[in-house]
Each structure stands twice: as structure tokens, then as C-alpha cells.
Write a protein that holds these residues in place. Structure first.
Motif, PDB file in Angstrom:
ATOM      1  N   PHE A 210       0.726  -1.053   0.081  1.00 47.82           N
ATOM      2  CA  PHE A 210      -0.068   0.084   0.003  1.00 47.82           C
ATOM      3  C   PHE A 210       0.797   1.276  -0.036  1.00 47.82           C
ATOM      4  CE2 PHE A 210      -2.517  -3.141   2.152  1.00 47.82           C
ATOM      5  CZ  PHE A 210      -3.607  -3.383   1.465  1.00 47.82           C
ATOM      6  N   ILE A 211       0.521   2.090  -0.885  1.00 46.63           N
ATOM      7  CA  ILE A 211       1.400   3.488  -1.017  1.00 46.63           C
ATOM      8  C   ILE A 211       0.589   4.695  -0.765  1.00 46.63           C
ATOM      9  CG2 ILE A 211       2.800   4.898  -2.736  1.00 46.63           C
ATOM     10  CD1 ILE A 211       3.298   2.055  -4.208  1.00 46.63           C
ATOM     11  N   GLU A 212       1.086   5.603   0.352  1.00 51.28           N
ATOM     12  CA  GLU A 212       0.268   6.878   0.556  1.00 51.28           C
ATOM     13  C   GLU A 212       0.105   7.282  -0.750  1.00 51.28           C
ATOM     14  OE1 GLU A 212       1.317   7.282   5.190  1.00 51.28           O
ATOM     15  OE2 GLU A 212       2.379   8.383   3.730  1.00 51.28           O
ATOM     16  N   PHE A 213      -1.072   7.939  -0.953  1.00 54.08           N
ATOM     17  CA  PHE A 213      -1.303   9.234  -2.066  1.00 54.08           C
ATOM     18  C   PHE A 213      -0.426  10.368  -1.881  1.00 54.08           C
ATOM     19  CE2 PHE A 213      -4.647  12.208  -3.827  1.00 54.08           C
ATOM     20  CZ  PHE A 213      -3.823  12.132  -5.174  1.00 54.08           C
ATOM     21  N   MET A 214       0.437  10.693  -2.940  1.00 50.69           N
ATOM     22  CA  MET A 214       1.180  12.028  -2.992  1.00 50.69           C
ATOM     23  C   MET A 214       0.780  13.052  -3.768  1.00 50.69           C
ATOM     24  SD  MET A 214       4.976  10.329  -2.895  1.00 50.69           S
ATOM     25  CE  MET A 214       4.674   8.867  -4.248  1.00 50.69           C
ATOM     26  N   PRO A 215       1.097  14.188  -3.463  1.00 47.12           N
ATOM     27  CA  PRO A 215       0.619  15.200  -4.528  1.00 47.12           C
ATOM     28  C   PRO A 215       1.384  15.498  -5.837  1.00 47.12           C
ATOM     29  CG  PRO A 215       1.883  16.403  -2.529  1.00 47.12           C
ATOM     30  CD  PRO A 215       1.791  14.762  -2.367  1.00 47.12           C
ATOM     31  N   LEU A 216       0.996  14.448  -6.721  1.00 47.46           N
ATOM     32  CA  LEU A 216       1.758  14.260  -7.832  1.00 47.46           C
ATOM     33  C   LEU A 216       0.846  13.897  -9.225  1.00 47.46           C
ATOM     34  CD1 LEU A 216       4.707  11.800  -6.732  1.00 47.46           C
ATOM     35  CD2 LEU A 216       5.042  13.992  -7.754  1.00 47.46           C
ATOM     36  N   GLU A 217      -0.540  14.487  -8.686  1.00 45.77           N
ATOM     37  CA  GLU A 217      -1.461  14.043  -9.835  1.00 45.77           C
ATOM     38  C   GLU A 217      -1.392  15.395 -10.686  1.00 45.77           C
ATOM     39  OE1 GLU A 217      -1.655  15.351  -7.094  1.00 45.77           O
ATOM     40  OE2 GLU A 217      -3.617  16.225  -6.398  1.00 45.77           O
ATOM     41  N   GLU A 218      -2.156  14.988 -11.795  1.00 43.63           N
ATOM     42  CA  GLU A 218      -2.375  16.156 -12.876  1.00 43.63           C
ATOM     43  C   GLU A 218      -3.054  17.095 -12.555  1.00 43.63           C
ATOM     44  OE1 GLU A 218      -1.369  14.095 -17.462  1.00 43.63           O
ATOM     45  OE2 GLU A 218      -3.379  14.190 -16.683  1.00 43.63           O
ATOM     46  N   THR A 254      12.116   0.931   1.354  1.00 47.09           N
ATOM     47  CA  THR A 254      10.954   1.807   1.497  1.00 47.09           C
ATOM     48  C   THR A 254       9.835   1.502   2.380  1.00 47.09           C
ATOM     49  OG1 THR A 254      10.336   1.479  -0.787  1.00 47.09           O
ATOM     50  CG2 THR A 254      11.811   3.393  -0.439  1.00 47.09           C
ATOM     51  N   ALA A 255       9.454  -0.085   2.030  1.00 47.06           N
ATOM     52  CA  ALA A 255       8.288  -0.519   2.692  1.00 47.06           C
ATOM     53  C   ALA A 255       8.490  -1.062   4.023  1.00 47.06           C
ATOM     54  CB  ALA A 255       7.754  -1.673   1.868  1.00 47.06           C
ATOM     55  N   VAL A 256       7.455  -0.857   4.923  1.00 46.38           N
ATOM     56  CA  VAL A 256       7.240  -1.258   6.284  1.00 46.38           C
ATOM     57  C   VAL A 256       6.644  -2.714   6.079  1.00 46.38           C
ATOM     58  CG1 VAL A 256       6.773  -1.153   8.752  1.00 46.38           C
ATOM     59  CG2 VAL A 256       7.358   0.692   7.276  1.00 46.38           C
ATOM     60  N   ARG A 257       7.334  -3.863   6.201  1.00 41.83           N
ATOM     61  CA  ARG A 257       6.731  -5.052   5.918  1.00 41.83           C
ATOM     62  C   ARG A 257       6.131  -5.889   7.038  1.00 41.83           C
ATOM     63  NH1 ARG A 257      11.478  -8.410   5.124  1.00 41.83           N
ATOM     64  NH2 ARG A 257      10.076  -9.813   3.788  1.00 41.83           N
ATOM     65  N   TYR A 258       5.043  -6.560   6.674  1.00 40.67           N
ATOM     66  CA  TYR A 258       4.190  -7.270   7.671  1.00 40.67           C
ATOM     67  C   TYR A 258       3.916  -8.750   7.017  1.00 40.67           C
ATOM     68  CZ  TYR A 258       3.493  -2.897   9.930  1.00 40.67           C
ATOM     69  OH  TYR A 258       3.541  -1.641  10.513  1.00 40.67           O
ATOM     70  N   THR A 259       3.953  -9.601   7.904  1.00 38.87           N
ATOM     71  CA  THR A 259       3.084 -10.903   7.554  1.00 38.87           C
ATOM     72  C   THR A 259       1.836 -11.047   8.471  1.00 38.87           C
ATOM     73  OG1 THR A 259       3.180 -13.150   7.008  1.00 38.87           O
ATOM     74  CG2 THR A 259       4.620 -12.362   8.660  1.00 38.87           C
ATOM     75  N   PHE A 260       1.099 -12.234   8.548  1.00 42.46           N
ATOM     76  CA  PHE A 260       0.152 -12.437   9.495  1.00 42.46           C
ATOM     77  C   PHE A 260       0.613 -13.462  10.519  1.00 42.46           C
ATOM     78  CE2 PHE A 260      -1.584 -10.666   5.784  1.00 42.46           C
ATOM     79  CZ  PHE A 260      -2.402  -9.654   6.272  1.00 42.46           C
ATOM     80  N   ASP A 261      -0.103 -13.634  11.664  1.00 41.86           N
ATOM     81  CA  ASP A 261       0.251 -14.416  12.520  1.00 41.86           C
ATOM     82  C   ASP A 261       0.437 -15.968  12.268  1.00 41.86           C
ATOM     83  OD1 ASP A 261      -2.361 -14.956  12.310  1.00 41.86           O
ATOM     84  OD2 ASP A 261      -2.812 -15.017  14.382  1.00 41.86           O
ATOM     85  N   ASP A 262      -0.089 -16.155  10.791  1.00 42.20           N
ATOM     86  CA  ASP A 262       0.016 -17.708  10.549  1.00 42.20           C
ATOM     87  C   ASP A 262       1.247 -17.984   9.628  1.00 42.20           C
ATOM     88  OD1 ASP A 262      -1.054 -16.601   8.572  1.00 42.20           O
ATOM     89  OD2 ASP A 262      -2.627 -17.953   8.180  1.00 42.20           O
ATOM     90  N   GLY A 263       1.968 -16.684   9.226  1.00 40.57           N
ATOM     91  CA  GLY A 263       3.061 -16.693   8.458  1.00 40.57           C
ATOM     92  C   GLY A 263       2.380 -16.582   6.828  1.00 40.57           C
ATOM     93  N   VAL A 267       2.531  -8.095   3.075  1.00 40.87           N
ATOM     94  CA  VAL A 267       2.030  -6.919   3.025  1.00 40.87           C
ATOM     95  C   VAL A 267       3.034  -5.875   3.193  1.00 40.87           C
ATOM     96  CG1 VAL A 267       0.216  -5.288   3.535  1.00 40.87           C
ATOM     97  CG2 VAL A 267      -0.443  -7.775   3.143  1.00 40.87           C
ATOM     98  N   GLY A 268       3.264  -4.836   2.599  1.00 40.80           N
ATOM     99  CA  GLY A 268       3.890  -3.733   2.926  1.00 40.80           C
ATOM    100  C   GLY A 268       3.249  -2.296   2.672  1.00 40.80           C
ATOM    101  N   ILE A 269       3.715  -1.527   3.552  1.00 39.07           N
ATOM    102  CA  ILE A 269       3.288  -0.136   3.502  1.00 39.07           C
ATOM    103  C   ILE A 269       4.460   1.039   3.249  1.00 39.07           C
ATOM    104  CG2 ILE A 269       1.904   1.505   4.662  1.00 39.07           C
ATOM    105  CD1 ILE A 269       1.019  -0.676   6.703  1.00 39.07           C
ATOM    106  N   ILE A 270       4.207   1.587   2.344  1.00 41.31           N
ATOM    107  CA  ILE A 270       5.183   2.587   1.774  1.00 41.31           C
ATOM    108  C   ILE A 270       4.413   3.916   2.162  1.00 41.31           C
ATOM    109  CG2 ILE A 270       6.468   3.642  -0.178  1.00 41.31           C
ATOM    110  CD1 ILE A 270       6.508   0.853  -1.389  1.00 41.31           C
ATOM    111  N   ALA A 271       5.109   4.664   3.244  1.00 38.59           N
ATOM    112  CA  ALA A 271       4.559   5.753   3.700  1.00 38.59           C
ATOM    113  C   ALA A 271       5.172   7.136   3.514  1.00 38.59           C
ATOM    114  CB  ALA A 271       4.218   5.745   5.150  1.00 38.59           C
TER     115      ALA A 271
END
Ligand code: SAM
Length: 351
Positions: A210-218, A254-263, A267-271
Motif C-alpha cells: 500500500f502506498i500513500e497518495f502523494m501530491p503528484l497528480e495532474e 522503503t516498505a514497512v513489511r508485515y506478514t500475518f500470525d500464521d506466516g 503486505v508492505g506499507i510505503i509511507a
């Protein structure tokens, strides 16, 4: 002239740096090792958060051989990762030949180049096997929803959802695995998709980021409130299963990485907005028309291509690249009172 002969006739600079011992480093002490090259300004999608929907390509494309010459120069200066992007790179004729040539390059450490590609995946089903055979290492597919109506409201292209899912599966079948799927989250458009994406990651074996929306749109859509911050994404993931934090893959991850408790599932989050990572930035970009951009939020480009067309030698171009990189911006200023929108939007830079 065919693309093959176009490439064959391109000047071939030596792999050793033309300025002895030179490595790309900026004045803030960051080593620049990651080059993103936009190979076309055209795109077949009109994603609502990226484009107005009224305008097409705004900048020209270079002959494939010229991108190759430029990448060689960067590689001789310590670049070890090249990401091809756009616009939509799968629209570009000569892409396979470009990848085949890039795959013959060696980094200054004598290793193979890491060659990645970012695509919307619409044309991937047909192209995945030959991209892999040409030497593509990795692929990232942009996909902003996992239900067809929401997805097609975003892309504004009917039938796009099934094309992209088929493309992702084709990339996995072609062993371009693990396929990464990038989703830009916008409040009110697709923030309800987070749990669905968690299930998609677990069931399809893709890495979702998941990537945060940045002010880079047309257009002018961005507001601080439209950004879905990292803590909110984590809370939504936890409605599926508890998440477990994973170690970064590298220093410049650049991503903060996660898995779930069953491995199962990653999923990563880029903020870049709520937790900016400019201090670890290792990137430089080349636009489709041959301009260097040292930051997504730069106020100006550096015109490498006009020098090249004017007959500059590889040594001159190398000197120019070194000087430009030295002036790389310390950080972006999103959300600050002095923030200025960059001179180009994401689709015309190359994400
Ligand atoms: N056409 C290709 C694709 O769809 O991946 C490559 C170019 S596209 C501009 C590259 C990436 O930039 C996509 O993942 C897209 O979602 C992302 N992007 C576009 N505008 C953005 C914005 N304002 N903020 C964050 N990401 C954005």
C-alpha cells in the motif's frame, strides 16, 4: 531502422567508469544506486488520482538505443538496479530488446544488473514470458482495487480488472515471482479495499504494498485528509488476522513489511507522506524525454538529452551526471507551508 539495428549502432561506453573511481553520491552522503527510467509518456489508463482523463502524452520518447546508452553511463557510475516505467512501459515498442541488452550489463561489482519493471498489467498476459526470457528480474503491477467495479471506476477503462488479474497470474506463471502489487490508497475511493487486498496477497501469493497518495497528480485532488496513513492501514489489516512485523530487506527498503500470525502472505506499507524515508533515498529518475530528476518533487529537470544530441562524449555526459546528482534535494516538503507542487506529475516523471 529496426530496433535491433538501432541498438547495434549505439555507441558502447566502457563498463569501467569514465571518471576513474567515480560513484554517484550526493552532497548529503547518500549513495545513488537505483535508476528509474520512463520509456514512454503514453498510458492506456486514466486513473482518477493520477490523470485528468483529458490529456495524453505530454513529452517525447527517445530511441531505445539512447536509453541504453544513458543506462550504461549510470551503471558505470555504480547504479545496480534499473526500473523501467512510464507512462505505461508495456506500450513501448523495443522493450524486450532493451531488457535483453540491459541483461548483458554488469555492475561495477561485476554482478548482473537488477532489472525491474512497473506496469499497470493490462498487456502483461502476452508479454510476461518474453520479458522473463529477455532477462527481466522482477515486476510490480499497479492495482488499486480487488473488485472489478471499484477498479474500473479508478482506471476508467472497462474490462481492465480481469486483464490485470490475468496479467498478474501470467507473470507468476512466467516465474517473475514474487510479483509485487502496488495499491495507492485514497480515502473515499478505495480505503475499504485493505482487508480484500490482504486476502488477495494470501490467496494469490503476491506481495501487496500500500502506498500513500502523494501530491503528484495532474489534477488537484490531493489534500492531507485524502492520505490513508500507515497506522490506519495496519488497523484495517488486523481485521483479517493479527499482523507480525518483518525485518527490512535492505538499508534503503522503503516498505514497512508485515506478514500475518500464521506466516501466510506479505503486505508492505510505503509511507512517503506520514513517515518520509528521504534520508535513505538511493534513487534518481530519467524521464521519457531524457531529463534527469533527482527527486519526485524537484522543481526542475536536468537536460541530459540535449547534451547527448548536441554530440557530448560519454566522458562529458558522465561529468554532467555526477554534478547533477551532487545537487540532489535533501528531502521533500509535503504537508509543509513552503511545499510547491513539482514541475511534472507522476505519470510524466516515471514512478
Ligand atoms: N503505468 C505504470 C503503472 O501503472 O504502474 C507505471 C507508471 S505509474 C505513474 C507508476 C506508479 O505511480 C503507479 O503505481 C501509480 O499508482 C503511482 N502513482 C501515480 N500517481 C500517484 C500519486 N499521486 N501518489 C502515489 N502514487 C502514484
Amino acid at each position: 531502422m529496426s530496433f535491433q539495428s538501432d541498438i547495434a549502432e549505439a555507441p558502447r561506453p566502457a563498463q569501467a567508469p569514465l571518471v576513474a573511481g567515480a560513484r554517484l553520491k550526493d552532497s548529503h552522503g547518500r549513495a545513488i544506486t537505483d535508476l528509474r527510467v520512463s520509456i514512454t509518456d503514453r498510458c492506456n489508463y486514466k486513473c482518477v488520482y493520477c490523470r485528468t482523463g483529458n490529456e495524453g502524452a505530454q513529452y517525447s520518447e527517445l530511441p531505445i538505443a539512447d536509453y541504453l546508452r544513458i543506462v550504461r553511463l549510470f551503471v558505470s557510475l555504480g547504479i545496480d538496479k534499473v526500473r523501467l516505467t512510464g507512462g505505461e512501459p508495456l506500450l513501448r515498442k523495443g522493450l524486450t530488446e532493451l531488457i535483453r541488452e540491459l541483461a548483458t550489463l554488469r555492475t561495477t561489482a561485476g554482478e548482473k544488473l537488477d532489472i525491474a519493471l512497473t506496469t499497470n498489467g493490462h498487456l502483461l498476459e502476452d508479454q510476461a514470458p518474453r520479458l522473463k526470457a529477455a532477462g527481466l528480474s522482477r515486476i510490480t503491477v499497479s492495482m488499486d482495487a480487488v473488485d472489478a467495479p471499484t477498479f474500473e471506476r479508478i482506471t476508467r477503462v472497462p474490462g481492465s480488472f480481469s486483464k490485470v488479474v490475468t496479467g498478474i497470474r501470467a507473470a507468476q506463471a512466467a516465474a517473475l515471482a514474487p510479483v509485487k502489487v502496488n495499491c495507492v490508497l485514497l480515502r473515499g475511493f478505495n480505503d475499504d479495499q485493505v482487508p480484500l487486498f490482504a486476502r488477495f496477497a494470501r490467496e494469490e501469493g503476491v506481495i501487496v504494498r500500500f502506498i500513500e497518495f502523494m501530491p503528484l497528480e495532474e489534477d488537484r485532488l490531493w489534500t492531507p485528509e485524502s492520505v490513508v496513513p500507515i497506522r490506519e492501514v495496519v488497523a484495517r489489516l488486523e481485521t483479517v488476522r493479527p499482523v507480525v512485523r518483518l525485518q527490512p530487506n535492505s538499508h534503503s527498503e522503503t516498505a514497512v513489511r508485515y506478514t500475518f500470525d500464521d506466516g501466510i502472505g506479505e503486505v508492505g506499507i510505503i509511507a512517503p507522506v506520514s513517515q518520509a524515508f528521504c534520508g535513505q533515498c538511493s534513487r534518481v529518475r530519467l524521464t521519457s524525454d531524457g531529463k534527469i530528476r533527482t527527486c519526485l518533487f524537484s522543481q526542475s529537470d536536468h537536460d541530459l538529452y540535449s547534451r547527448m544530441r548536441g554530440g557530448a562524449s560519454d566522458a562529458d555526459l558522465t561529468e554532467y551526471i555526477i554534478q547533477v546528482i551532487e545537487k540532489k534535494e535533501a528531502r521533500h516538503h509535503i504537508g509543509e507551508p513552503d511545499f510547491l507542487k513539482p514541475s511534472r506529475s507522476m505519470v510524466h516523471i516515471g514512478g
